[in-house]
Design a protein around this motif. Sequence first.
Motif, PDB file in Angstrom:
ATOM      1  N   LYS A 197      87.182  18.365  62.277  1.00 60.95           N
ATOM      2  CA  LYS A 197      88.275  19.135  62.891  1.00 60.95           C
ATOM      3  C   LYS A 197      87.958  19.618  64.297  1.00 60.95           C
ATOM      4  O   LYS A 197      88.785  20.262  64.944  1.00 60.95           O
ATOM      5  CB  LYS A 197      88.614  20.344  62.006  1.00 60.95           C
ATOM      6  N   ILE A 198      86.750  19.366  64.776  1.00 59.58           N
ATOM      7  CA  ILE A 198      86.357  19.876  66.096  1.00 59.58           C
ATOM      8  C   ILE A 198      87.028  19.082  67.219  1.00 59.58           C
ATOM      9  O   ILE A 198      87.035  17.855  67.203  1.00 59.58           O
ATOM     10  CB  ILE A 198      84.815  19.850  66.244  1.00 59.58           C
ATOM     11  N   THR A 199      87.630  19.795  68.162  1.00 58.96           N
ATOM     12  CA  THR A 199      88.221  19.167  69.360  1.00 58.96           C
ATOM     13  C   THR A 199      87.703  19.921  70.591  1.00 58.96           C
ATOM     14  O   THR A 199      86.944  20.897  70.451  1.00 58.96           O
ATOM     15  CB  THR A 199      89.768  19.281  69.369  1.00 58.96           C
ATOM     16  N   GLU A 200      88.158  19.521  71.765  1.00 58.76           N
ATOM     17  CA  GLU A 200      87.690  20.246  72.960  1.00 58.76           C
ATOM     18  C   GLU A 200      88.312  21.647  73.040  1.00 58.76           C
ATOM     19  O   GLU A 200      87.878  22.481  73.848  1.00 58.76           O
ATOM     20  CB  GLU A 200      87.898  19.430  74.256  1.00 58.76           C
ATOM     21  N   LYS A 201      89.312  21.899  72.177  1.00 59.29           N
ATOM     22  CA  LYS A 201      89.927  23.241  72.186  1.00 59.29           C
ATOM     23  C   LYS A 201      89.234  24.213  71.221  1.00 59.29           C
ATOM     24  O   LYS A 201      89.517  25.407  71.205  1.00 59.29           O
ATOM     25  CB  LYS A 201      91.399  23.129  71.768  1.00 59.29           C
ATOM     26  N   THR A 202      88.355  23.686  70.374  1.00 56.73           N
ATOM     27  CA  THR A 202      87.720  24.547  69.370  1.00 56.73           C
ATOM     28  C   THR A 202      86.827  25.587  70.041  1.00 56.73           C
ATOM     29  O   THR A 202      86.020  25.259  70.906  1.00 56.73           O
ATOM     30  CB  THR A 202      86.871  23.710  68.385  1.00 56.73           C
ATOM     31  N   LYS A 203      86.990  26.831  69.605  1.00 59.12           N
ATOM     32  CA  LYS A 203      86.231  27.926  70.212  1.00 59.12           C
ATOM     33  C   LYS A 203      85.222  28.518  69.202  1.00 59.12           C
ATOM     34  O   LYS A 203      84.147  28.949  69.586  1.00 59.12           O
ATOM     35  CB  LYS A 203      87.240  29.007  70.617  1.00 59.12           C
ATOM     36  N   ALA A 204      85.651  28.566  67.949  1.00 60.85           N
ATOM     37  CA  ALA A 204      84.790  29.222  66.956  1.00 60.85           C
ATOM     38  C   ALA A 204      85.027  28.627  65.571  1.00 60.85           C
ATOM     39  O   ALA A 204      86.025  27.942  65.336  1.00 60.85           O
ATOM     40  CB  ALA A 204      85.087  30.722  66.936  1.00 60.85           C
ATOM     41  N   ILE A 205      84.065  28.901  64.678  1.00 60.09           N
ATOM     42  CA  ILE A 205      84.209  28.530  63.262  1.00 60.09           C
ATOM     43  C   ILE A 205      84.144  29.828  62.468  1.00 60.09           C
ATOM     44  O   ILE A 205      83.283  30.680  62.725  1.00 60.09           O
ATOM     45  CB  ILE A 205      83.066  27.586  62.809  1.00 60.09           C
ATOM     46  N   MET A 206      85.072  29.968  61.534  1.00 60.56           N
ATOM     47  CA  MET A 206      85.104  31.208  60.770  1.00 60.56           C
ATOM     48  C   MET A 206      85.007  30.921  59.261  1.00 60.56           C
ATOM     49  O   MET A 206      86.010  30.804  58.571  1.00 60.56           O
ATOM     50  CB  MET A 206      86.418  31.951  61.075  1.00 60.56           C
ATOM     51  N   PRO A 207      83.771  30.782  58.750  1.00 62.18           N
ATOM     52  CA  PRO A 207      83.621  30.582  57.310  1.00 62.18           C
ATOM     53  C   PRO A 207      83.844  31.907  56.567  1.00 62.18           C
ATOM     54  O   PRO A 207      83.582  32.978  57.133  1.00 62.18           O
ATOM     55  CB  PRO A 207      82.166  30.124  57.161  1.00 62.18           C
ATOM     56  N   VAL A 208      84.321  31.831  55.352  1.00 61.76           N
ATOM     57  CA  VAL A 208      84.523  33.023  54.524  1.00 61.76           C
ATOM     58  C   VAL A 208      83.527  32.964  53.365  1.00 61.76           C
ATOM     59  O   VAL A 208      83.307  31.889  52.808  1.00 61.76           O
ATOM     60  CB  VAL A 208      85.960  33.044  53.956  1.00 61.76           C
TER      61      VAL A 208
END
Length: 356
Positions: free
Chosen positions: A121-132
């Motif tokens: 799902k990573i693109t050049e717009k990805t800023k952060a990952i939020m795992p729960v």
Amino acid sequence: MKRIDFIDLKAQYKAYKNEMDRALESVCEKASFIMGEDVGVLEERLSEFTGSKHAITCSSGTDALLLSLMALDVKPGDEVITTPFSFIATAEVIALLGAEPVFADIDEKTYNIDPAEIEKKITEKTKAIMPVALYGQPADMDKINSIADKHSLVVIEDACQSFGAEYKGKKSCNLSTIGCTSFFPSKPLGCYGDGGAVFTNDDEISAKIKSLRVHGQTKRYHHKYIGMNGRLDTIQAAVLNVKLEHFKEELKKRAEIASKYSEKLKNIQGIILPFVKNDRTSVFAQYSIRVKKRDEIIKKLNEAGIPTAIHYPVPMHLQEACGHLGYKEGDFPVSEAVSREIMSIPMGPFLKEDEL
Ligand SMILES: Cc1ncc(COP(=O)(O)O)c(C=O)c1O
């Protein structure tokens, strides 16, 4: 017929009543309701408990997540990757800032985000990952952190259900650049209203979050950022200071109750028990089982005076509020299957043997 509580907060108050009443009285006597002494004391103790350099208390778990994203300057056009199988707050705060929650499906056994799905799902717009850390068990944080490092992303752990849990000997909330927890009354460590905290070892992020929670101010009436009123009340800090004294004992009781449940339920056909990986612990914010005949079981338990809950019946990508994201049924098959079969039974350190 006796009806038991889903989480017995009244029994907890009774057990700590003397200390609690004294702590609440003391706040009232000092009339220091905003950023009083208890807030600072709590922050020091939270930092010590988690091993995180900074613990910044705030008004809720939702605001902890929101403040974290604001500190990273998440804005319209950015993407944040998260799980579709969580409480709505996780995705809501991303959308609230005009950014896009991008979902990645979960692992079938732990119900936490699947790291292999994140990479896709990573693109050049990805800023952060939020795992729960769902139901109180941390996600695969090493794998998630290394994906983030590879792509220069920040990891915000939504640890709203997992305060006190451990991953490879380290405390949840201190497993990535930022960790966020909730002190909602029914959480493993809960106050008497809304409350939350952000954790980080990064001095700059900490300073910015401290400023953002008080209207972006750097000194009184001087505002560097557009911030918010995101403080924790002194009364809630006082409640948490009392409860923290007993927290390790409560965690032990939670673990004992969860293992008794699992022992008693393990031979019943058609029940999938909670699965905790052996390099981590769960604080069992919920004890959740998977069953095929959910409606029937809930009805029978209800008739026997046993309350249940469903965390969560509709995954976030299928919520009306997320309609603008354009997802449809079938996009995240594991989350959808689990949301049809999951149910939680009463859990808490004050659940008595006969209730269990
Ligand atoms: C996974 C998760 N994220 C965020 C939140 C939001 O926390 P709060 O209710 O304190 O705003 C919760 C609490 O319900 C939660 O369970």
